[in-house]
Design a protein around this motif. Structure first.
Motif, short mmCIF file in Angstrom:
data_model
loop_
_atom_site.label_atom_id
_atom_site.label_comp_id
_atom_site.label_asym_id
_atom_site.label_seq_id
_atom_site.Cartn_x
_atom_site.Cartn_y
_atom_site.Cartn_z
N ASP A 190 -14.72 41.42 -3.41
CA ASP A 190 -14.50 41.64 -4.84
C ASP A 190 -13.13 41.16 -5.28
O ASP A 190 -12.96 40.73 -6.43
N VAL A 191 -12.14 41.22 -4.41
CA VAL A 191 -10.81 40.72 -4.75
C VAL A 191 -10.87 39.21 -4.99
O VAL A 191 -10.29 38.70 -5.96
N ALA A 192 -11.55 38.50 -4.10
CA ALA A 192 -11.68 37.05 -4.29
C ALA A 192 -12.44 36.73 -5.57
O ALA A 192 -12.06 35.81 -6.32
N LEU A 199 -13.04 52.87 5.29
CA LEU A 199 -13.44 53.20 3.92
C LEU A 199 -12.18 53.52 3.11
O LEU A 199 -11.30 54.23 3.56
N VAL A 200 -12.12 52.97 1.90
CA VAL A 200 -11.00 53.20 0.99
C VAL A 200 -11.52 53.97 -0.22
O VAL A 200 -12.46 53.53 -0.89
N SER A 241 -15.92 49.85 1.36
CA SER A 241 -15.48 49.33 2.64
C SER A 241 -14.50 48.18 2.44
O SER A 241 -14.47 47.55 1.38
N ILE A 242 -13.73 47.88 3.47
CA ILE A 242 -12.71 46.85 3.37
C ILE A 242 -13.33 45.48 3.13
O ILE A 242 -12.83 44.68 2.32
N SER A 243 -14.43 45.19 3.82
CA SER A 243 -15.05 43.87 3.66
C SER A 243 -15.57 43.66 2.25
O SER A 243 -15.40 42.58 1.66
N VAL A 244 -16.19 44.69 1.66
CA VAL A 244 -16.67 44.57 0.28
C VAL A 244 -15.50 44.46 -0.69
O VAL A 244 -15.54 43.70 -1.66
N LEU A 245 -14.42 45.18 -0.42
CA LEU A 245 -13.24 45.11 -1.28
C LEU A 245 -12.63 43.71 -1.25
O LEU A 245 -12.21 43.19 -2.29
N LEU A 270 -10.87 49.73 -7.63
CA LEU A 270 -11.07 51.07 -7.08
C LEU A 270 -11.34 52.10 -8.18
O LEU A 270 -12.07 53.07 -7.94
N LEU A 271 -10.78 51.89 -9.35
CA LEU A 271 -10.94 52.87 -10.42
C LEU A 271 -12.19 52.64 -11.25
O LEU A 271 -12.82 53.60 -11.71
N PHE A 272 -12.58 51.39 -11.45
CA PHE A 272 -13.68 51.08 -12.36
C PHE A 272 -14.96 50.66 -11.65
O PHE A 272 -16.04 50.74 -12.24
N ARG A 273 -14.86 50.24 -10.40
CA ARG A 273 -16.06 49.73 -9.73
C ARG A 273 -16.43 50.54 -8.50
O ARG A 273 -17.62 50.76 -8.23
N HIS A 274 -15.46 50.97 -7.72
CA HIS A 274 -15.74 51.67 -6.46
C HIS A 274 -15.05 53.03 -6.49
O HIS A 274 -14.20 53.32 -5.66
N ARG A 275 -15.42 53.84 -7.45
CA ARG A 275 -14.78 55.14 -7.62
C ARG A 275 -15.06 56.06 -6.43
O ARG A 275 -14.22 56.87 -6.04
N LYS A 276 -16.23 55.93 -5.84
CA LYS A 276 -16.61 56.81 -4.74
C LYS A 276 -16.29 56.23 -3.37
O LYS A 276 -16.65 56.83 -2.36
#
Length: 795
Positions: free
Chosen positions: A468-470, A516-517, A461-465, A452-458
């Motif tokens: 990326d977690v996996a 959205l997160v 969505s949950i599915s994309v997150l 969240l801090l380095f890749r998706h600062r803005k």
């Protein structure tokens, strides 16, 4: 090497998940998301350095982490099977029975104070201080030491230790969901204890609870509870008495900080003798080291000095990695502690703590081994100032000396260590900081915070997150990094978002099926996420340094308008017009130099001292090739390598019995070059890695700009306060980058500028004053430093 988890033996460490009825906005969004089982296989981490301590590595290898059936143990989950009794009454008193059955080793203090006072080290200090009465008896010699007996007589009371242990288990059960200890690592500790080794546990300070968690984990697993070095001022006499009866070594009552204690000429020799006496008694020690302030370094230097003098035959060092999903704020004031304990009555426990013990190794082997040698420590001014002012492309060889990790004795008349001893002690401190951080597990909140801090600062969505977690979990395991979570992907994401909810904005947009997160754009949220993401940055430090080196090269090419190697038919270079689109060939030598220069700006703990900065810079560039960001290309030559007759000069012939003769002697050196890959996700990956170091570099940049408002030297405390205020004001004006305002990064920036020669410390009667050196009072010189930093800073 990996090990498969035995889920039957780990039922007590299942990740708690939120109630299904309490998360409708997220549950339906994850129905179509693949649900892999995360972390079924884990790497075996914590092995000691193969280069510095090969004998210790082979000695403990057979007993360290080789039994995958042991798994993890939650020390807060105590039931009747942990006692020798059974029955309904036992189930209600199992915690009390368990604590009463734990092993507590005796801690005698008979004549310890007299032995410390009669030691040659203390006698010499008393003579130099002119406090010892000539020809006096022992009572007269104890008079100058009136403020130290309470520290020297620190002991471990078995009954009080069991009582405090029971209280800590109950208290932490209300704070954390579980405290997990890797049972595979405890086997080597039991073996070292049975062999009679003197154990010293070293951890990196993160919270005031670090030492308590470490002692509790050892107590619950029937290992010797160590004496804890806890240099904190405790004013309450009752709390101070309790702590000293469970083996906590505090500061003298008259000292507010450890620096104030070091001003007393008797403090250092007495503490060295106390450590020697504790080790002679067979006691264990635990020392916390801070990479930002250097606290704890003096204690490690004292232990190393005892080995050098022969007072102690050998020390077995155990680096400890303590990882938090949630770090509650705590203070050592009695009133605050009572209010905090009362709040636990209606507070729900949350977060997991993971404690990993590294493989024990011999400190004597590390000190005496010829393998433990590095390039000579050099001042940062000699390494970077020629590059900053002369615009040189090549920097000098060497490694940045961080003398502030081992502060010089402040007491008047104190003996200062030689340069060789100081360099060697600093090397050991840096190595132990690196080892302790390396064995830390990456928790689920750390993983989400980094994304969240380095890749998706803005926002994301949950599915994309989840995707990326996996992906990031696989990358961490591939780099032999342990993770502190397991289970399905949906449970891990739900659980992490629940812990990070106060610092996030989770919105369900009507036009989107996916919630959205977004990270909250506040100072507290950014600092918390940045603190959690630090361990991920440490894992990807090679790729982050390489990515910033690529960014610096592209910055220089874009600023000059002319590329030294442009993808075209011309060999002389052409003007670059429009967007670069990464269509630039980067020479390996230039990339390595940029990475090497950036290495000197990193705080301690990222690079092991047994690896040279040059080797680290080369590995950083190679890591970008492995992850697909850079593509290696061959630089075309005017003449083929095999065309010997067109070369200038004659061929040289060698005899067939020349031992150094090789078929490659006649070949020209290859000039490697790279080109940035062009896949769709490559720029995102490059920027993701650059943002990992952006917070530290931005703090350094803003601190340099703060010096424009500094006209006269200020006391150190006033300087740090005004600097923190300037960092917060700058972030508020930009309404972003709040992670660059933390106190840790500010202290690291100040230390870097002092080493670079921009700032100077002036000792006065009122204390330490901070000011700008004469060389950098000129605005033009400060701007050169800012330009040097800004080329590595991703914007």
């Amino acid at each position: 090497m990996v090990q498969q988890l035995n889920y039957e033996s780990n039922r007590d460490v299942v990740i708690p998940t939120t109630n299904q009825q309490k998360r409708p906005a997220l549950s339906w969004a994850l129905r179509n998301v693949p649900v892999p089982l995360l972390c079924k296989f884990r790497p075996i981490v914590g092995q000691c350095c193969q280069q510095c301590t090969p004998d210790s590595l082979s000695h403990h290898r057979k007993k360290f982490g080789q039994n995958p059936s042991l798994g993890f143990h939650n020390i807060l989950n105590i039931n009747e099977i942990h006692t020798r009794y059974r029955g309904w009454l036992v189930r209600r008193l199992c915690c009390l029975l368990f604590v009463s059955g734990c092993r507590v080793d005796p801690s005698p203090v008979n004549s310890r104070q007299e032995r410390v006072c009669q030691s040659n080290r203390v006698r010499e200090a008393l003579t130099a201080d002119r406090r010892a009465p000539e020809g006096g008896d022992s009572q007269g010699q104890l008079q100058p030491l009136s403020s130290f007996p309470c520290i020297i007589n620190t002991c471990i009371s078995p009954s009080l230790l069991r009582c405090v242990g029971w209280l800590m288990i109950k208290m932490f059960s209300s704070v954390f969901g579980s405290i997990q200890v890797n049972l595979n690592h405890l086997t080597a500790l039991h073996r070292a204890t049975d062999e009679g080794s003197l154990l010293v546990y070293v951890y990196v300070r993160q919270s005031i609870m670090d030492s308590t968690l470490l002692s509790l984990a050892l107590f619950c697993n029937n290992l010797r509870v160590p004496y804890t070095i806890f240099p904190v001022r405790i004013n309450n006499s009752f709390l101070r008495w309790i702590l000293q009866k469970i083996g906590v070594i505090l500061l003298p009552p008259s000292a507010a900080t450890e620096q104030d204690a070091e001003m007393d000429r008797l403090y250092s020799p007495i503490m060295t003798c106390l450590v020697s006496e504790l080790l002679h008694e067979g006691q264990a020690l635990s020392v916390g080291v801070s990479a930002e302030s250097g606290q704890g370094g003096q204690w490690l230097a004292r232990i190393r000095q005892l080995i050098k003098e022969g007072s102690v035959p050998d020390i077995t060092v155990v680096p400890v990695g303590i990882s938090y999903e949630y770090v509650p704020e705590m203070h050592m004031q009695v009133g605050w502690l009572l209010r905090w304990l009362s709040s636990l009555l209606y507070r729900k426990p949350e977060g997991i703590v993971r404690i990993n013990f590294s493989q024990p190794f011999s400190l004597k082997e590390m000190c005496e081994s010829w393998r433990f040698r590095v390039v000579k420590w050099r001042p940062l001014q000699d390494l970077l100032l020629p590059v900053i002012f002369d615009n040189r492309t090549e920097s000098d060889f060497g490694q940045r000396k961080m003398s502030w990790l081992l502060p010089s004795p402040n007491a008047p008349g104190s003996k200062e260590p030689t340069n060789q001893d100081e360099d060697f002690s600093i090397t050991i401190i840096v190595h132990l900081i690196f080892s302790a951080i390396s064995c830390m597990a990456v928790m689920s909140t750390s993983l989400l915070s980094s994304l969240l801090l380095f890749r998706h600062r803005k926002g994301v969505s949950i599915s994309v997150l989840c995707r990326d977690v996996a992906w990031l979990t696989e990358e961490l395991l591939f780099r032999n990094k342990d993770v502190g979570f397991t289970g399905s992907l949906t449970d891990v994401v739900h659980y992490s978002l629940a812990l990070l909810a106060p610092h996030l904005i989770i919105a369900a947009v009507p036009s989107r099926k996916d919630p959205l997160v977004v990270p909250r754009p506040t100072l507290a949220a950014s600092l918390h996420l940045n603190q959690q993401a630090h361990i991920v940055t440490h894992t990807f430090i090679l790729e982050a340094v390489g990515a910033c080196a690529v960014s610096a090269m592209l910055y220089e090419v874009a600023g000059s308008g002319v590329s030294s190697e442009v993808r075209s038919d011309s060999r002389d270079g052409e003007e670059v017009k429009g967007d670069l689109e990464f269509d630039v060939v980067l020479l390996q030598s230039e990339l390595t130099e940029r990475a090497l220069q950036l290495c000197h700006l990193l705080p301690p703990g990222f690079i092991p001292p047994c690896q040279s900065s040059q080797s680290f810079a080369l590995d950083a560039i190679d890591s970008l090739v492995r992850c697909g960001i850079l593509i290696m290309e061959e630089v075309p030559k005017d003449n083929p390598i095999c065309d010997f007759w067109k070369r200038e000069g004659a061929l040289t012939w060698t005899t067939s019995d020349d031992p150094y003769q090789s078929d490659s002697d006649c070949e020209e050196p290859d000039f490697c070059s790279y080109k940035v890959s062009q896949p769709s996700r490559c720029p995102d990956m490059l920027f993701f890695l650059c943002r990992m170091l952006a917070g530290h570099l931005r703090t350094l940049y803003w601190t340099t700009s703060f010096l424009d408002h500094l006209h006269t030297p200020l006391p150190e405390a006033v300087f740090v306060t005004q600097l923190s205020s300037h960092l917060c004001d700058t972030a508020n004006k930009k309404k972003e980058h709040y992670e660059s305002c933390s106190q840790e990064t500010a202290l690291a920036a100040v230390r870097t500028l002092i080493d670079l020669g921009v700032l100077m410390e002036e000792q006065r009667e009122e204390g330490v004053f901070m000011g700008v050196t004469s060389l950098f009072k000129l605005p033009a010189n400060r701007q050169k430093v800012q330009r040097f930093i800004s080329k590595y800073l991703y914007n």
